[in-house]
Motif scaffolding. Sequence first.
Motif, short mmCIF file in Angstrom:
data_model
loop_
_atom_site.label_atom_id
_atom_site.label_comp_id
_atom_site.label_asym_id
_atom_site.label_seq_id
_atom_site.Cartn_x
_atom_site.Cartn_y
_atom_site.Cartn_z
N ASP A 113 -15.62 8.58 8.00
CA ASP A 113 -16.74 8.00 7.51
C ASP A 113 -16.83 7.86 5.74
O ASP A 113 -17.60 7.23 5.29
CB ASP A 113 -18.05 8.49 8.03
N TYR A 114 -16.17 8.78 5.09
CA TYR A 114 -16.01 8.87 3.78
C TYR A 114 -14.54 8.75 3.33
O TYR A 114 -13.69 9.37 3.79
CB TYR A 114 -16.75 10.03 3.25
N TRP A 115 -14.38 8.16 2.12
CA TRP A 115 -13.05 7.92 1.66
C TRP A 115 -13.28 8.02 0.24
O TRP A 115 -14.16 7.88 -0.37
CB TRP A 115 -12.75 6.38 1.83
N GLY A 116 -12.07 8.70 -0.44
CA GLY A 116 -11.71 8.58 -1.89
C GLY A 116 -11.31 7.20 -2.37
O GLY A 116 -11.43 6.28 -1.57
N GLN A 117 -11.31 7.19 -3.67
CA GLN A 117 -11.15 6.02 -4.47
C GLN A 117 -9.70 5.84 -4.36
O GLN A 117 -9.50 4.54 -4.81
CB GLN A 117 -11.67 5.92 -5.79
N GLY A 118 -8.78 6.50 -3.80
CA GLY A 118 -7.63 6.27 -4.16
C GLY A 118 -6.55 6.41 -5.40
O GLY A 118 -7.55 6.72 -6.29
N THR A 119 -5.47 6.81 -5.14
CA THR A 119 -4.48 7.21 -6.15
C THR A 119 -3.12 6.41 -6.24
O THR A 119 -2.53 6.34 -4.86
CB THR A 119 -4.11 8.51 -6.46
N GLN A 120 -2.65 5.79 -7.05
CA GLN A 120 -1.80 4.94 -6.77
C GLN A 120 -0.40 5.59 -7.18
O GLN A 120 -0.12 6.59 -7.85
CB GLN A 120 -1.58 3.72 -8.07
N VAL A 121 0.64 5.38 -6.05
CA VAL A 121 1.79 6.05 -6.09
C VAL A 121 2.87 4.76 -6.15
O VAL A 121 2.99 3.92 -5.48
CB VAL A 121 2.38 6.88 -4.78
N THR A 122 3.79 4.95 -7.28
CA THR A 122 4.84 3.79 -7.29
C THR A 122 6.04 4.39 -7.35
O THR A 122 6.47 5.48 -8.29
CB THR A 122 4.67 3.20 -8.65
N VAL A 123 7.24 4.20 -6.56
CA VAL A 123 8.56 4.92 -6.70
C VAL A 123 9.42 3.61 -6.76
O VAL A 123 9.70 2.53 -6.10
CB VAL A 123 8.83 5.20 -5.06
N SER A 124 9.88 4.07 -8.08
CA SER A 124 10.94 2.88 -8.53
C SER A 124 11.87 3.55 -9.63
O SER A 124 11.65 4.59 -10.33
CB SER A 124 10.20 1.64 -9.45
N SER A 125 12.94 3.02 -9.52
CA SER A 125 13.90 3.40 -10.72
C SER A 125 14.03 2.62 -11.86
O SER A 125 14.72 2.73 -12.92
CB SER A 125 15.48 3.43 -9.88
#
Length: 125
Positions: A113-125
């Motif tokens: 019922d409760y969620w965080g705002q999110g954090t971006q993960v980018t996997v790239s060379s």
Amino acid sequence: VQLQASGGGLVQPGGSLRLSCAASGRTVGNYAMAWFRQVPGKQRDFVATINWTGRITYYSDSVKGRFTISKYNANNTLFLQMDNLKPEDTARYYCAIAERPYESGSPRSLEYDYWGQGTQVTVSS
């Protein structure tokens, strides 16, 4: 109740990141928690969950063997250790806490019922 996710960033394939989710207003030691992820234009997908005791975990097939979910009750914090990252792991990662205490974890987003705002993960060379 507030959940604050952090730890995302840019990493090369094969690298590692550790996400954190600091909780306030609810004791994580009494609740199941989970991580989900979402790519723009797609639905939010289940990644991992941990039951209220912290002893039972469950992962999606796509991350099993590479990600580890854990929680540290003293700091009221949930973690996601991500190893051997792949480009397809690129997404915004969200933490969530169960609506009811003393339950096992679930891959269903409706159980939280409760969620965080999110954090971006980018996997790239």
